[in-house]
Design an enzyme around this catalytic site. Structure first.
Site: not given
Ligand SMILES: Cc1cc2nc3c(=O)[nH]c(=O)nc-3n(C[C@H](O)[C@H](O)[C@H](O)COP(=O)(O)O)c2cc1C
Length: 358
Positions: A177, A211, A233
Site C-alpha cells: 500500500h 520504495g 519491504g
Molecule cells: C508485502 C508487503 C506488505 C506491506 N505491509 C505494510 C504494512 O503493514 N504497513 C506499512 O506501513 N507498510 C507496508 N508495506 C509498505 C512498506 O512499508 C514499504 O513502503 C515498501 O515495502 C517499500 O517498498 P519495497 O517493497 O519496494 O521495498 C508493505 C509492503 C509489502 C511489499
C-alpha cells in the site's frame, strides 16, 4: 541540503546496535514477524514487526503482537524483561480508535525502540497517536522513536510538525500500500529533505527512504538523494527468515521487469475483498490472473467470484502478491544476515567506484 554523514549519526545514536548504512525492514503486516525482525536487528539493522490495524479491546492482532514481541526478546537473547528491546512496531492507522488504550500498554510493556505509523485517514489523525507515544518517551527510561511513513511533501511536513522523529519517505516504486497519487523517491526525497531541514531546526529529524530499494545500488542512490538510511519491504520477503509462504517468495524471484510485471491499483484489494483502505491509497502488486481477467473486460463481481472459488479449492494463484517495482533484481532467497552485509559492502564499493569516476 542535509549531510547524509551527519544525519546517519542520528540514527546510530538512537539505535546504537545498528551498523551503517542504516537498514530496516518494513513492518509488513503478516510477513514481518518476530523471526524476521529479530534477524534484522541481530544483523545490525532495525527489525520491525507488523502490528496491524485493529486497536479494539479484543484485538487478535494486538494479542498476537504481544506474543511476537515476547518471542523477539527471547530470539535476541535479552533475558531481562526491563531492558529495552531494539525492535520497532509498525501500525496501519486509518482506524485509530483504541490506540492509546490498547496498543500503548503493549509498546510500554515490551519497551520497544521505535513505532512506525502509516496510512491515516487524514494526517491530523496522527497527532493524538504521536502524543500518546511521546508520553512514553517522556516517562520511559529507554529511547522510543516515532517514524511516520509519508508519500507526499505535505504529509512529511505534518508529521514533523506533529512531533515525529523520522519520516519514512515512500516512493511509488514501493511494494504494497502507498499513496495513490504519489511520486518516485527521485523527486520526492530531495524535496522532503529540504522541507524538513527548513521546518525542524529545533531537533534532529531523520529521513529514511522506502520504495524499490533491493540492493547496494538503490541504497547509494537513496543516500545521495538525502536519506539517512533505507527501508526495504519486498527484498526482505525473499529471505529465509520471512514467514511469507513459498509461492509468494517464488513469485518474487521469478518476476522480471517490474515496469511490466507489477502495477499500482486499488483493484488488487477489490479482487480479494480487502478493500478497506481510505481512497487516497492504492497498492503495488504482481500482475495476477485476476488483473488480466479484469483488463479483458470481466466484471469486478465475476473476478471476485473466481477469486473466492479458487481460494475455496486452496488455489493460491489468484492471491494478491504485494511487491515493489524492483522485483526483477531479486533472484535468490538469502539469509537476512547475508542480505544486510552484502548491501553494506556493495554500498562501500559503489561509493569507491563513483569516487573514481568523478
Ligand atoms: C508485502 C508487503 C506488505 C506491506 N505491509 C505494510 C504494512 O503493514 N504497513 C506499512 O506501513 N507498510 C507496508 N508495506 C509498505 C512498506 O512499508 C514499504 O513502503 C515498501 O515495502 C517499500 O517498498 P519495497 O517493497 O519496494 O521495498 C508493505 C509492503 C509489502 C511489499
Amino acid at each position: 541540503m542535509g549531510s547524509p554523514e551527519i544525519q546517519e549519526r542520528v540514527l546510530k545514536r538512537w539505535f546504537p546496535h545498528t551498523t551503517t548504512p542504516f537498514i530496516a525492514n518494513a513492518p509488513m503486516f503478516g510477513f514481518a514477524d518476530s523471526r524476521l525482525a529479530a534477524a534484522v536487528t541481530r544483523s545490525g539493522g532495525l527489525g520491525f514487526i507488523g502490528g496491524g490495524f485493529d486497536f479494539g479491546p479484543e484485538s487478535a492482532q494486538l494479542a498476537r503482537l504481544d506474543t511476537q514481541l515476547a518471542e523477539t526478546r527471547a530470539e535476541l537473547g535479552i533475558v531481562s524483561s526491563t531492558g529495552a528491546l531494539p525492535i520497532g512496531v509498525g501500525f496501519i492507522t486509518f482506524k485509530p480508535a483504541g490506540f492509546e488504550m490498547n496498543a500503548i500498554p503493549i509498546l510500554e510493556k515490551h519497551r520497544v525502540a521505535a513505532v512506525w505509523l502509516s496510512f491515516p485517514e487524514s494526517d491530523a489523525d496522527h497527532l493524538p497517536l504521536i502524543e500518546a507515544i511521546s508520553k512514553i518517551q517522556a516517562k520511559g527510561d529507554w529511547v522510543v522513536k516515532i517514524l511516520v511513513q509519508v508519500g507526499t511533501v505535505q504529509a512529511a511536513r505534518s508529521a514533523v510538525e506533529q512531533g515525529a522523529d523520522a519520516v519514512v519517505v515512500q516512493g511509488t516504486d514501493a511494494g504494497g500500500h502507498q499513496w495513490a497519487q504519489g511520486a518516485s523517491l527521485m523527486s520526492l526525497l530531495p524535496e522532503v529533505r529540504d522541507a524538513v531541514a527548513g521546518d525542524s531546526n529545533k531537533k534532529d529529524v531523520a529521513i529514511v527512504a522506502a520504495g524499490g530499494i533491493v540492493d547496494g545500488r538503490g541504497c547509494v542512490a537513496a543516500l545521495g538523494l538525502g536519506a539517512d538510511g533505507i527501508v526495504m519491504g519486498t527484498r526482505f520477503i525473499a529471505t529465509t527468515e520471512c514467514s511469507a509462504p513459498s509461492f509468494i517468495k517464488q513469485s518474487i524471484l521469478s518476476a522480471s521487469d517490474g515496469a511490466i510485471s507489477t502495477i499500482k491499483s486499488v483493484r488488487h484489494d477489490v479482487f480479494q475483498s480487502t478493500d478497506v483502505f481510505p481512497r487516497q491509497y492504492d497498492g503495488r502488486a504482481v500482475i495476477s490472473l485476476s488483473w488480466n481477467d479484469s483488463q479483458s473486460g470481466v466484471s469486478n463481481e465475476e473476478v471476485i467470484q473466481r477469486y473466492n472459488d479458487a481460494a475455496k479449492q486452496g488455489d493460491v494463484q489468484r492471491r494478491t502478491i504485494w511487491a515493489g517495482a524492483s522485483v526483477g533484481v531479486i533472484d535468490a532467497v538469502v539469509s537476512t544476515d547475508q542480505l544486510i552485509k552484502d548491501i553494506q559492502q556493495q554500498v562501500k564499493l559503489a561509493v569507491q567506484k563513483i569516487t573514481e569516476l568523478i
